[in-house]
Design an enzyme around this catalytic site. Sequence first.
Site, PDB file in Angstrom:
ATOM      1  CB  SER A  37      -0.851  -0.282   1.293  1.00  0.00           C
ATOM      2  OG  SER A  37      -2.164   0.618   1.145  1.00  0.00           O
TER       3      SER A  37
ATOM      4  CB  THR B  76      -8.046 -15.368 -14.716  1.00  0.00           C
ATOM      5  OG1 THR B  76      -8.998 -16.830 -13.919  1.00  0.00           O
ATOM      6  CG2 THR B  76      -7.787 -14.260 -14.012  1.00  0.00           C
TER       7      THR B  76
ATOM      8  CB  ILE C 192      -7.635 -17.386 -10.222  1.00  0.00           C
ATOM      9  CG1 ILE C 192      -7.654 -18.353  -9.416  1.00  0.00           C
ATOM     10  CG2 ILE C 192      -6.463 -16.496 -10.851  1.00  0.00           C
ATOM     11  CD1 ILE C 192      -6.735 -19.469  -9.993  1.00  0.00           C
TER      12      ILE C 192
ATOM     13  CB  CYS D  81       1.407   7.519  -8.919  1.00  0.00           C
ATOM     14  SG  CYS D  81       0.424   6.591  -9.654  1.00  0.00           S
TER      15      CYS D  81
ATOM     16  N   GLY E  38      -5.538  -5.107 -11.638  1.00  0.00           N
ATOM     17  CA  GLY E  38      -4.638  -4.576 -11.925  1.00  0.00           C
ATOM     18  C   GLY E  38      -3.391  -4.357 -13.857  1.00  0.00           C
TER      19      GLY E  38
ATOM     20  CE1 TYR F 185     -17.802  32.786 -17.255  1.00  0.00           C
ATOM     21  CE2 TYR F 185     -19.697  33.163 -17.165  1.00  0.00           C
ATOM     22  CZ  TYR F 185     -18.403  34.046 -17.725  1.00  0.00           C
ATOM     23  OH  TYR F 185     -18.531  34.563 -18.061  1.00  0.00           O
TER      24      TYR F 185
END
Lengths: 570, 570
Positions: B43, B277, B282, B47, B286, B430
């Site tokens: 964890s 999968t 399973i 980024c 990611g 706006y």
Amino acid sequence: MSENTPVTVIVGGVAGGMSAATRLRRLDEERQIIVVERGEHVSFANCGLPYHVSGTIASRGSLLLQTPAALAQRFRLDVRVQTEAVAIDRAARTITLRDVATGTETSQRFDTLVLSPGATPNTPAALAGDARVHTLRDVADLDRIMESLAATVEDAPLQNAVVLGGGYIGVELAENLVARGLSVTIVQRGPQLLSPLDAEMAAPFADHVLESGVALRLGVEVTGGDAESLTLSDGSVLPADLVFSAIGVRPASGLAAESGLALGPHGGILVDELHRTSDPAIFAVGDVAEKTDAATGEPRLLPLAGLANRHGRAVADTIAGTATPSPRALGTAIVGFRGLTAASTGWNERELRAQGRSVRVMHSHPLSHAGYYPGAQMLSIKLIVDPASDRILGAQAVGRDGVDKRIDVIATAMSAGLSASALADLELAYAPQYGSAKDPVNLLGYLNRNRAAGTDATLQWHELEAALDSGAFLLDVRAPGQLAEGLIPGATHIPVEQLRERHHELPAGRIVVHCRVGQGAHTAARLLRNLGHDVVNLDGGYLTWRDAQRSHAIRDNSPVSTPTPEGATR
Amino acid sequence: MSENTPVTVIVGGVAGGMSAATRLRRLDEERQIIVVERGEHVSFANCGLPYHVSGTIASRGSLLLQTPAALAQRFRLDVRVQTEAVAIDRAARTITLRDVATGTETSQRFDTLVLSPGATPNTPAALAGDARVHTLRDVADLDRIMESLAATVEDAPLQNAVVLGGGYIGVELAENLVARGLSVTIVQRGPQLLSPLDAEMAAPFADHVLESGVALRLGVEVTGGDAESLTLSDGSVLPADLVFSAIGVRPASGLAAESGLALGPHGGILVDELHRTSDPAIFAVGDVAEKTDAATGEPRLLPLAGLANRHGRAVADTIAGTATPSPRALGTAIVGFRGLTAASTGWNERELRAQGRSVRVMHSHPLSHAGYYPGAQMLSIKLIVDPASDRILGAQAVGRDGVDKRIDVIATAMSAGLSASALADLELAYAPQYGSAKDPVNLLGYLNRNRAAGTDATLQWHELEAALDSGAFLLDVRAPGQLAEGLIPGATHIPVEQLRERHHELPAGRIVVHCRVGQGAHTAARLLRNLGHDVVNLDGGYLTWRDAQRSHAIRDNSPVSTPTPEGATR
């Protein structure tokens, strides 16, 4: 030009009218297009006017986006300023135009007529004829304000400005008057600033306004005044060198009414989705026209520049033969005050409950971008959903960064008919300086899914008192370090990390669990529910509860008091 | 825990894996949840890693969002770091786990298995075994980089860093290395930076990177090197104390492949819309899993943190019995470099044309907010639309402010299936400091409507040469003051305001009209077309054409040359 050349007359030369005129010329080179404007200026930047008061927009000239001469040259428009439309003969298809300076009247034939005269600012009856009272709708208003400000600067060092009305325009005026160094008080008849927001959402904004030195007088209105002061409905007296009336506008629909055009329930001109009035040769756009609300399908006044501009353009398409119906209106609006932004779209909870609608409400307090990247700012966001259809009914946000982005994304989702749950899956741009891998908007979608699926049950801040009165147990699961921020009276504190070991300390019966923003409490609520407890999560956590308390305190003009951390924890 | 307690094993403890684990615990208190992570940390903020290199994110600790102990306490997760999954016995439903430190292997039963091991960064074969070469995927990589940088500082005052790869990660690395004072060169095999963008959109970004002192070597790759330098495929030699490989990643799908799970065409694990999968027990999420592309319906690699996080959570829902299919993926991404932002969603024109799809392309250069309010910044936005369905296929934007907002709004519209024309009607927030009454996104909708309706016909920058070769007349309608910015060779200049009087000067045959950004030329094109001329508008105007020229010049490593204003006007 032959006698058969079609003629379109456009009344009002600013947002809606000028959008119609220029688009129509691009679509049709031959048509005669006459734009009449009562004021001296066309195509000025209405929404920029308040910012010249402070000098934020330094040059008055930069607010004048076009001149009649430039419009004649580029678009071959016949633009007549200081010209008033005074009568419409619908049968003869003529309109009487009066030269404001000379009083001369002429009759002008039209094939199509576009009414975009805007709206008239309201002023309090109690101050009728009071020369201190300013409104701000056009450049002439601005010039008068700048003159008054300059005059007062010469006469006295300190000026007391009173802004009547705490809506978006009132707040913008206050921001710019403070920036100019004036002492400013906002007087608002309602119990809160920014009535498009719900009370607990408006509170942090009001706090910020107060912190900047602006005084707020809520729940009162002006009943009179003398040369240096105003008297308010609670009997108090306010020093007032300058008074600004920002208590709303009314559609300038007099000419339309006199001409027998149908008006809507709110006094604006009634139009269809092509902006046609009850006379198919006459269109109306902008603040003078009622809009069809996206949620209710009912007519509604929404004096917003964006709608005026887009509807003006749409009318040109229709006149030129390529009719494009405008979608129903959400009413998205935004306001800034010294770095803090508030924005909303759709309806708020207060209005929806008054309509008798059932709502699902979510509050969150996410960061504007990843917390580990410098500069992240806390947002407060509220989402309101129709629980039956999962349709988004409204959203509100307040914060220093990223408010406009989140409201724009939600407004787009609403326009597209996306469900609230679908917000969870939006693929929004993520790098740590811009957002989070699960963006605040995604999180709203998750909150909604949990609520819709029954994975989470919540209580709103205004439901807490009744729940506690009915014997519910209030459990605070924040980390110990978070308690210094304040406590909800009556709460028992067990951090979420200790709940598995200590949940046997909890009583039977309903438990209201809360944390700081709602997320830790969700984890706690899930855990306790899985262990067999009857538990609801206080929506938005301590922060939303505190904001609601602040809204009451600001309204009552007294500081909020909550118990100190000592003595209330265990 | 009884023998019958269901067990979920999650391989990979970062974005997708940890989202699955924590959500699963919230939904199911009883289940045994084991998270195995090969590295030392779970964890962590992937980024955020590049930003610690410069100290923008000052504290390494702030990148470590959770510890195994904290996850055990809050979510009762059995988190095992430095533990590798080495074999799966699908028939027996067991997985072999190896302690990285001791080599000890244990077999763990599972009912459901979630594979989220991420991807492996590519490194150039020519530099195999070269200790200077860094990649940046995890905290251990970051620690090695920080150590190398510290060591080099002690040894020598100037460090030459070479970043291999000019994608989003390469650009982020370059930004942070420059901020640290290194001399940086980006080596990119392709002809441009940021391949998710089209060449003319990437050019202003590349210019900005160049202006910050980063050297670009485009169209080359590394073929070898000695202790102090790298050799490139064009024979040139680059000083290189440190080398960073950011030439993409490949899915860490080895274990899945060995276990007989189906892989997709790009080497990632093939999954369905529930992330299952080919073995229904399973799941894979990611960077290791292929995503289903929203536009093509085909599998695609999209190593993006947002998708990983959201898909991880979705898998937990499915395992807990409330399956929520994930929508197909757009691929929205964003990158910043010293105040300039580039973002994209969906497909770019280059890729779509390579797929043989017909596209409608629009370029615009609007201001981030109302021009009369201080601080407005020019954006460049590109919208790509399927002309048959009016569906939005992709968008790109570059600028200093408001890029993320516009791409998020367009990505939301794409997710919702809004047509490109519907962008015109979006009600975006706006006030002059936030946007325009007709927001840049609304303007894209108008451009598209004009194109779809045939109200405007345009020519792309890459079609100009052929049009001129076929005898088209190039007409520049900018205001005289705008010519100093540069000229397109061969253009004749008549300002739009003079066109009504001077259009008889124009030849018969096709006229290509251009202005600075496309808007004045639209007015001119409409006017000329209404007067009977055969006219097309150069999409995006001079600025898009110039950006395209710059993209060629940057690629060719030579400055762009355009004629000076003198001599080319008339």
